[in-house]
Structure formats: structure tokens, C-alpha cells
Design an enzyme around this catalytic site. Structure first.
Site, PDB file in Angstrom:
ATOM      1  N   THR A   1       0.818  -1.213   0.000  1.00  0.00           N
ATOM      2  CA  THR A   1       0.000   0.000   0.000  1.00  0.00           C
ATOM      3  C   THR A   1       0.853   1.265   0.000  1.00  0.00           C
ATOM      4  O   THR A   1       1.990   1.254   0.489  1.00  0.00           O
ATOM      5  CB  THR A   1      -0.896  -0.009   1.263  1.00  0.00           C
ATOM      6  OG1 THR A   1      -1.516   1.272   1.406  1.00  0.00           O
ATOM      7  CG2 THR A   1      -0.104  -0.276   2.532  1.00  0.00           C
ATOM      8  N   ASP A   2       0.276   2.356  -0.479  1.00  0.00           N
ATOM      9  CA  ASP A   2       0.978   3.654  -0.423  1.00  0.00           C
ATOM     10  C   ASP A   2       1.030   4.196   1.011  1.00  0.00           C
ATOM     11  O   ASP A   2       1.795   5.123   1.302  1.00  0.00           O
ATOM     12  CB  ASP A   2       0.318   4.681  -1.357  1.00  0.00           C
ATOM     13  CG  ASP A   2      -1.152   4.957  -1.065  1.00  0.00           C
ATOM     14  OD1 ASP A   2      -1.716   4.336  -0.121  1.00  0.00           O
ATOM     15  OD2 ASP A   2      -1.747   5.791  -1.772  1.00  0.00           O
ATOM     16  N   GLU A   3       0.217   3.614   1.914  1.00  0.00           N
ATOM     17  CA  GLU A   3       0.172   4.149   3.287  1.00  0.00           C
ATOM     18  C   GLU A   3       1.497   3.975   4.033  1.00  0.00           C
ATOM     19  O   GLU A   3       1.726   4.645   5.032  1.00  0.00           O
ATOM     20  CB  GLU A   3      -0.956   3.484   4.090  1.00  0.00           C
ATOM     21  CG  GLU A   3      -2.307   3.707   3.469  1.00  0.00           C
ATOM     22  CD  GLU A   3      -3.472   3.549   4.440  1.00  0.00           C
ATOM     23  OE1 GLU A   3      -3.252   3.493   5.654  1.00  0.00           O
ATOM     24  OE2 GLU A   3      -4.610   3.479   3.951  1.00  0.00           O
TER      25      GLU A   3
ATOM     26  N   TYR B   1      -2.064  -0.428  11.026  1.00  0.00           N
ATOM     27  CA  TYR B   1      -2.184  -1.107   9.727  1.00  0.00           C
ATOM     28  C   TYR B   1      -0.968  -0.826   8.853  1.00  0.00           C
ATOM     29  O   TYR B   1      -0.303  -1.747   8.359  1.00  0.00           O
ATOM     30  CB  TYR B   1      -3.470  -0.663   9.000  1.00  0.00           C
ATOM     31  CG  TYR B   1      -3.451  -0.986   7.519  1.00  0.00           C
ATOM     32  CD1 TYR B   1      -3.468  -2.306   7.070  1.00  0.00           C
ATOM     33  CD2 TYR B   1      -3.379   0.032   6.555  1.00  0.00           C
ATOM     34  CE1 TYR B   1      -3.425  -2.602   5.704  1.00  0.00           C
ATOM     35  CE2 TYR B   1      -3.330  -0.259   5.202  1.00  0.00           C
ATOM     36  CZ  TYR B   1      -3.363  -1.579   4.786  1.00  0.00           C
ATOM     37  OH  TYR B   1      -3.303  -1.877   3.447  1.00  0.00           O
TER      38      TYR B   1
ATOM     39  N   LYS C   1       2.079  -3.290   7.454  1.00  0.00           N
ATOM     40  CA  LYS C   1       2.373  -3.469   6.023  1.00  0.00           C
ATOM     41  C   LYS C   1       3.831  -3.087   5.745  1.00  0.00           C
ATOM     42  O   LYS C   1       4.506  -3.733   4.944  1.00  0.00           O
ATOM     43  CB  LYS C   1       1.425  -2.632   5.158  1.00  0.00           C
ATOM     44  CG  LYS C   1      -0.015  -3.106   5.124  1.00  0.00           C
ATOM     45  CD  LYS C   1      -0.205  -4.496   4.534  1.00  0.00           C
ATOM     46  CE  LYS C   1       0.011  -4.554   3.056  1.00  0.00           C
ATOM     47  NZ  LYS C   1      -0.354  -5.894   2.499  1.00  0.00           N
TER      48      LYS C   1
HETATM   49  P1  NAD Z   1      -9.678  -7.301   2.107  1.00  0.00           P
HETATM   50  O1  NAD Z   1      -9.701  -6.991   3.550  1.00  0.00           O
HETATM   51  O2  NAD Z   1     -10.878  -7.026   1.268  1.00  0.00           O
HETATM   52  O3  NAD Z   1      -9.326  -8.857   1.891  1.00  0.00           O
HETATM   53  C1  NAD Z   1      -8.339  -9.506   2.635  1.00  0.00           C
HETATM   54  C2  NAD Z   1      -8.493 -11.012   2.405  1.00  0.00           C
HETATM   55  O4  NAD Z   1      -7.452 -11.672   3.131  1.00  0.00           O
HETATM   56  C3  NAD Z   1      -9.816 -11.577   2.916  1.00  0.00           C
HETATM   57  O5  NAD Z   1     -10.356 -12.458   1.949  1.00  0.00           O
HETATM   58  C4  NAD Z   1      -9.437 -12.331   4.189  1.00  0.00           C
HETATM   59  O6  NAD Z   1     -10.286 -13.438   4.460  1.00  0.00           O
HETATM   60  C5  NAD Z   1      -8.015 -12.766   3.858  1.00  0.00           C
HETATM   61  N1  NAD Z   1      -7.212 -12.998   5.060  1.00  0.00           N
HETATM   62  C6  NAD Z   1      -7.078 -12.174   6.145  1.00  0.00           C
HETATM   63  N2  NAD Z   1      -6.271 -12.732   7.063  1.00  0.00           N
HETATM   64  C7  NAD Z   1      -5.859 -13.918   6.532  1.00  0.00           C
HETATM   65  C8  NAD Z   1      -4.985 -14.932   6.995  1.00  0.00           C
HETATM   66  N3  NAD Z   1      -4.380 -14.868   8.196  1.00  0.00           N
HETATM   67  N4  NAD Z   1      -4.774 -16.004   6.192  1.00  0.00           N
HETATM   68  C9  NAD Z   1      -5.380 -16.100   4.985  1.00  0.00           C
HETATM   69  N5  NAD Z   1      -6.233 -15.174   4.502  1.00  0.00           N
HETATM   70  C10 NAD Z   1      -6.460 -14.086   5.274  1.00  0.00           C
HETATM   71  O7  NAD Z   1      -8.397  -6.562   1.534  1.00  0.00           O
HETATM   72  P2  NAD Z   1      -8.182  -5.824   0.120  1.00  0.00           P
HETATM   73  O8  NAD Z   1      -8.707  -4.445   0.215  1.00  0.00           O
HETATM   74  O9  NAD Z   1      -8.634  -6.704  -0.964  1.00  0.00           O
HETATM   75  O10 NAD Z   1      -6.586  -5.708   0.124  1.00  0.00           O
HETATM   76  C11 NAD Z   1      -5.798  -6.779  -0.406  1.00  0.00           C
HETATM   77  C12 NAD Z   1      -4.333  -6.417  -0.276  1.00  0.00           C
HETATM   78  O11 NAD Z   1      -4.068  -5.209  -1.000  1.00  0.00           O
HETATM   79  C13 NAD Z   1      -3.891  -6.131   1.167  1.00  0.00           C
HETATM   80  O12 NAD Z   1      -2.609  -6.653   1.350  1.00  0.00           O
HETATM   81  C14 NAD Z   1      -3.872  -4.615   1.265  1.00  0.00           C
HETATM   82  O13 NAD Z   1      -2.926  -4.188   2.191  1.00  0.00           O
HETATM   83  C15 NAD Z   1      -3.472  -4.244  -0.153  1.00  0.00           C
HETATM   84  N6  NAD Z   1      -3.952  -2.931  -0.631  1.00  0.00           N
HETATM   85  C16 NAD Z   1      -5.270  -2.585  -0.538  1.00  0.00           C
HETATM   86  C17 NAD Z   1      -5.707  -1.371  -1.064  1.00  0.00           C
HETATM   87  C18 NAD Z   1      -7.165  -0.966  -1.013  1.00  0.00           C
HETATM   88  O14 NAD Z   1      -7.486   0.172  -1.375  1.00  0.00           O
HETATM   89  N7  NAD Z   1      -8.083  -1.826  -0.611  1.00  0.00           N
HETATM   90  C19 NAD Z   1      -4.797  -0.499  -1.667  1.00  0.00           C
HETATM   91  C20 NAD Z   1      -3.448  -0.884  -1.720  1.00  0.00           C
HETATM   92  C21 NAD Z   1      -3.046  -2.111  -1.222  1.00  0.00           C
HETATM   93  O1  DAU Z   2      -4.145   3.950   0.347  1.00  0.00           O
HETATM   94  C1  DAU Z   2      -4.350   2.569   0.258  1.00  0.00           C
HETATM   95  C2  DAU Z   2      -5.220   2.115   1.411  1.00  0.00           C
HETATM   96  O2  DAU Z   2      -6.540   2.561   1.126  1.00  0.00           O
HETATM   97  C3  DAU Z   2      -5.199   0.612   1.632  1.00  0.00           C
HETATM   98  O3  DAU Z   2      -3.906   0.225   2.010  1.00  0.00           O
HETATM   99  C4  DAU Z   2      -6.192   0.209   2.718  1.00  0.00           C
HETATM  100  O4  DAU Z   2      -6.236  -1.198   2.816  1.00  0.00           O
HETATM  101  C5  DAU Z   2      -7.559   0.727   2.334  1.00  0.00           C
HETATM  102  O5  DAU Z   2      -8.487   0.431   3.349  1.00  0.00           O
HETATM  103  C6  DAU Z   2      -7.513   2.231   2.083  1.00  0.00           C
HETATM  104  O6  DAU Z   2      -7.240   2.939   3.320  1.00  0.00           O
HETATM  105  P1  DAU Z   2      -7.981   4.315   3.694  1.00  0.00           P
HETATM  106  O7  DAU Z   2      -7.944   4.470   5.151  1.00  0.00           O
HETATM  107  O8  DAU Z   2      -7.495   5.428   2.831  1.00  0.00           O
HETATM  108  O9  DAU Z   2      -9.470   3.940   3.157  1.00  0.00           O
HETATM  109  P2  DAU Z   2     -10.924   4.160   3.800  1.00  0.00           P
HETATM  110  O10 DAU Z   2     -11.910   3.750   2.756  1.00  0.00           O
HETATM  111  O11 DAU Z   2     -11.047   3.571   5.143  1.00  0.00           O
HETATM  112  O12 DAU Z   2     -10.989   5.752   3.956  1.00  0.00           O
HETATM  113  C7  DAU Z   2     -10.781   6.615   2.851  1.00  0.00           C
HETATM  114  C8  DAU Z   2     -10.820   8.034   3.384  1.00  0.00           C
HETATM  115  O13 DAU Z   2     -12.167   8.326   3.806  1.00  0.00           O
HETATM  116  C9  DAU Z   2      -9.941   8.285   4.572  1.00  0.00           C
HETATM  117  O14 DAU Z   2      -9.406   9.594   4.489  1.00  0.00           O
HETATM  118  C10 DAU Z   2     -10.875   8.175   5.772  1.00  0.00           C
HETATM  119  C11 DAU Z   2     -12.193   8.679   5.197  1.00  0.00           C
HETATM  120  N1  DAU Z   2     -13.415   8.095   5.771  1.00  0.00           N
HETATM  121  C12 DAU Z   2     -13.506   6.737   5.826  1.00  0.00           C
HETATM  122  C13 DAU Z   2     -14.627   6.129   6.355  1.00  0.00           C
HETATM  123  C14 DAU Z   2     -14.729   4.621   6.440  1.00  0.00           C
HETATM  124  C15 DAU Z   2     -14.450   8.894   6.210  1.00  0.00           C
HETATM  125  O15 DAU Z   2     -14.382  10.130   6.121  1.00  0.00           O
HETATM  126  N2  DAU Z   2     -15.565   8.292   6.731  1.00  0.00           N
HETATM  127  C16 DAU Z   2     -15.693   6.950   6.840  1.00  0.00           C
HETATM  128  O16 DAU Z   2     -16.735   6.472   7.363  1.00  0.00           O
END
Ligand code: NAD
Ligand code: DAU
Length: 376
Positions: free
Chosen positions: A155-157, A181, A185
Site C-alpha cells: 500500500t501507499d500508506e 495497519y 504493512k
Molecule cells: P480485504 O480486507 O478485502 O481482503 C483480505 C483477504 O485476506 C480476505 O479475503 C481475508 O479473508 C483474507 N485474510 C485475512 N487474514 C488472513 C490470513 N491470516 N490467512 C489467509 N487469509 C487471510 O483486503 P483488500 O482491500 O482486498 O486488500 C488486499 C491487499 O491489497 C492487502 O494486502 C492490502 O494491504 C493491499 N492494498 C489494498 C488497497 C485498497 O485500497 N483496498 C490499496 C493498496 C493495497
Molecule cells: O491507500 C491505500 C489504502 O486505502 C489501503 O492500504 C487500505 O487497505 C484501504 O483500506 C484504504 O485505506 P484508507 O484508510 O485510505 O481507506 P478508507 O476507505 O477507510 O478511507 C478513505 C478516506 O475516507 C480516509 O481519508 C478516511 C475517510 N473516511 C472513511 C470512512 C470509512 C471517512 O471520512 N468516513 C468513513 O466512514
């Protein structure tokens, strides 16, 4: 299928993939992408089915040849060892993680376990598997192992928070994670990097910005806003709503990961972003406008009436933005979807998939929701 994928289809050896977290949001989109584009590859999904994992996301693949789903934990070393060996895996695409910042603030333990210990377990098991392959192959070892890859999806975080004037994150931006989180990561990224430098394991790290699209769990900003509008519930915007995220349609992310697996260099990191920086409050307004247009029976109309500013997320990062020059110039990847187009597709998906998201609003989810938004 793109031209480059058609080319690869003709010339490439089939891969045997282990996709961790393949029942989650990005993982399940990626599994679909891979099965559609590379039908001759073996795809094994390993997923613990936590609250975020959903077998339904892969239901249409259940009967498919070349596909196997295994419910299990990435911390389970004997299970990983056995799967790598019996399936002769040469490519790991590692998505499994605890992924929600708000949950990491409420309870960081699971984040350390899955994101750090789980990633270590996978890396170490894959290293032994890769080394054993080298011993079996003898003189042909480097040729036969050249196809091996460990893609670590991150992630970019991990880069921390930008001010409005800062240049977007590049691959050399120092790590400065701010939440449990992102710290977990960051730890996993360092392990993937170390396994390349110490053992030569062909790991590649990708650091991506915020994804959105189908199968996004209701707790995240975009699905949460869509669902709350449909239910006539308040739309909780944290703080002043001026925080910025760089939004990328999930299909574009999957395509980028495909390119990285097939063309990326082991030991490298690639940043992936949508070049779509949007303030949270502006994004919520866009969602409201689209909902007003696309959903005929909204309980509250216009949906903007539901917007409510609530207490800020502790340690809330102000701005994320990705400089994706490296993956564009070195691997030729650019995102195809605009935020306007991607949001419309996403909202249409949530409107037509109530049967997918309604069961996810379980008692467990309500308890979580009440905790996070209790003081809202
Ligand atoms: P998600 O939470 O939707 O899915 C995570 C999956 O991992 C689920 O299916 C869960 O059951 C599985 N899991 C969790 N713990 C586990 C374990 N111990 N063993 C096996 N499986 C397990 O997550 P996502 O949003 O699809 O993110 C996927 C990956 O991409 C993550 O590594 C996250 O850090 C990264 N990522 C997410 C975003 C985003 O915007 N969602 C952006 C950048 C990177
Ligand atoms: O940047 C990549 C990341 O993006 C991933 O690594 C994470 O897995 C993914 O969850 C996401 O993280 P964020 O914290 O940026 O996403 P989230 O959807 O939780 O929130 C997006 C923005 O919106 C953030 O600034 C917080 C804000 N927010 C979020 C929620 C859930 C609100 O204002 N209200 C809300 O109820």
C-alpha cells in the site's frame, strides 16, 4: 485482453499460482482477471475467510478446471509447505491481510499476526520450496527457476502522509507509517525486500493507492457511502473532509499486477496509482449526485442531506498521492478508468448486487460500526 496479453498467451509457459486473500476485495477481482486472461494457468486460492473474505466472490469459478479454493491461514506453515509442494507453485500473489485502518486502531493484534507473521511464514516457506526446486533441477536450476515470482501486494500508506505541496510518493520515498495497519504493512514490505537481498528470492513489491470497485467490503469509504445512501443513514465524513486519496479502479490495479508478474524485475518496487487525487468531501458529493441520478427510490433525496461531519480518525493521514512514472515508463502500464466512469460502474454494481452486500451487514458488522461511529 490487451495486445501484450495476447502475445504473452501465445509464447508463455503456464504459471502455477498461489493467490492468498483471493476471497477478499482486490484478491477476488485479481482471481477473476487471471482466470479470464490465462485459462491454462493453475490457480490455487488460499484464504482464511475472515469477516472480509467471502466465498461468494469466487462462486462462479467453483466448477472450473485449474482452480482450487483452500480455506486456511497464511500463518499455518505446514499447510503452506504442503500446498507449495503438492501444487508445484511457481508464483505467489500475496494479497491476504488485515486491511482496514479503523479496525487496526481498535485492535492491532490481528494486523501484526497476519500482515507481519503471515507474510514472513509465506516468504520463508516459498524460499525453501524455491531452493529445493534448485536442488532437484541441478544444472538446469537457474533456467527452471527463472519463472518463480513472489508478488507482495502493498500500500501507499507505508510512506506516511503528504502535505498539499509535497511531490507524490515515489519508490524511494522513505517509509513513515502512521497507523498500526500501515506499520504492519511496512514490516511485511521490509521482509519481502530482505528475502530478495539475502537469499535472492525473486520477490517484487507493489505499493498501490486506494482501490474501489465491485466486491469492496461495506466498511470502506465508497461502499459505506453507497450503502448508507440506499438505507437512508447518515454519511459520516471524518474531520473536515479535506483529506485526499488517489483513487484507482480495481480492474486497473489487477492489470498492473498482471504486468508486474509477467514483466517486472525481481527485487524491484513499483508504485501503482490512479493519478486521481480527490478530497473526501468532494468524492462523497460525487457519490450523492450519481445516486440521485441512478437510484429511483432513495429514502432521503437529495442524498446530500445525509452528509454528517463526525469526529476525526485518530492519526488520520492528510494526503496520499502516487507518482507512477516507473511502472509507466518501464512496464508500459497506465490506468484506463477515470474516477467519473469508475464510480458510475461501481455504484451500478452496488445497486444491482444488494444480495451481495445485505448479508454482510451482520450483527458482528453492526457491533464494529457502533464502536467506530459511537462518538460521531
Ligand atoms: P480485504 O480486507 O478485502 O481482503 C483480505 C483477504 O485476506 C480476505 O479475503 C481475508 O479473508 C483474507 N485474510 C485475512 N487474514 C488472513 C490470513 N491470516 N490467512 C489467509 N487469509 C487471510 O483486503 P483488500 O482491500 O482486498 O486488500 C488486499 C491487499 O491489497 C492487502 O494486502 C492490502 O494491504 C493491499 N492494498 C489494498 C488497497 C485498497 O485500497 N483496498 C490499496 C493498496 C493495497
Ligand atoms: O491507500 C491505500 C489504502 O486505502 C489501503 O492500504 C487500505 O487497505 C484501504 O483500506 C484504504 O485505506 P484508507 O484508510 O485510505 O481507506 P478508507 O476507505 O477507510 O478511507 C478513505 C478516506 O475516507 C480516509 O481519508 C478516511 C475517510 N473516511 C472513511 C470512512 C470509512 C471517512 O471520512 N468516513 C468513513 O466512514
Amino acid at each position: 485482453m490487451t495486445f501484450s496479453q495476447q502475445e504473452q498467451q501465445i509464447s508463455r509457459e503456464p504459471r502455477r499460482l498461489l493467490i492468498t486473500g483471493g476471497a477478499g476485495f482486490i484478491g477476488s477481482n485479481f482471481v477473476h482477471h487471471w482466470c479470464e486472461n490465462y485459462p491454462d494457468d493453475r490457480v490455487v486460492v488460499l484464504d482464511a475467510l475472515t469477516y472480509a473474505g467471502n466465498r461468494q466472490n469466487l462462486a462462479d469459478l467453483a466448477e472450473r478446471e485449474n482452480f482450487r479454493f483452500v480455506q486456511g491461514d497464511i500463518c499455518n506453515r505446514p499447510l503452506i509447505d504442503a500446498l507449495l509442494r503438492e501444487e508445484a507453485i511457481n508464483t505467489v500473489a500475496h494479497f491476504a491481510a488485515e486491511s482496514h485502518v479503523d479496525r487496526s486502531i481498535l485492535g492491532p493484534d490481528a494486523f501484526i499476526s497476519t500482515n507481519v507473521v503471515g507474510t514472513f511464514t509465506l516468504l520463508d516457506s516459498f524460499r525453501h520450496h524455491w531452493e529445493n526446486q534448485g536442488q532437484l533441477d541441478g544444472d538446469n536450476s537457474s533456467e527452471n527457476r527463472s519463472n518463480y515470482r513472489f508478488l507482495h501486494v502493498s500500500t501507499d500508506e507505508v510512506y506516511g502522509s503528504l502535505s498539499s505541496l509535497d511531490h507524490p510518493f515515489t519508490e524511494t520515498t522513505p517509509y513513515a507509517p502512521n497507523s498500526p495497519y500501515s506499520a504492519s504493512k511496512a514490516g511485511s514490505d521490509h521482509l519481502a525486500r530482505a528475502y530478495y537481498h539475502t537469499y535472492g528470492l525473486p520477490t517484487i513489491i507493489t505499493n498501490c493507492s486506494n482501490n474501489y470497485g465491485p466486491y469492496h467490503f461495506p466498511e470502506k469509504l465508497i461502499p459505506l457511502m453507497c450503502i448508507n445512501i440506499l438505507l437512508g443513514k447518515p454519511l459520516p465524513v471524518y474531520g473536515d473532509g479535506q483529506n485526499i486519496r488517489d483513487w484507482l479502479y480495481v480492474g486497473d490495479h489487477c492489470h498492473a499486477l498482471d504486468v508486474v508478474i509477467n514483466k517486472g524485475q525481481p527485487g524491484e518496487t513499483y508504485n501503482i496509482g490512479g493519478n486521481n487525487e480527490v478530497k473526501n468531501i468532494d468524492l462523497v458529493h460525487q457519490i450523492c449526485e450519481l445516486m440521485n441520478e441512478l437510484a429511483p427510490d432513495l429514502p432521503v433525496r437529495p442524498a446530500e442531506e445525509l452528509i454528517t461531519f463526525v469526529k476525526d480518525r485518530p492519526g488520520h493521514d492528510r494526503r496520499y498521492a502516487i507518482d507512477a512514472t516507473k511502472i509507466r515508463t518501464e512496464l508500459g502500464w497506465v490506468p484506463a478508468e477515470t474516477v467519473e466512469g469508475g464510480l458510475r460502474r461501481t455504484i451500478e454494481w452496488y445497486l444491482t448486487h444488494r444480495d451481495w452486500w445485505q448479508p454482510l451487514l451482520s450483527d458482528e458488522y453492526q457491533a464494529y460500526y457502533n464502536k467506530v461511529y459511537a462518538n460521531a
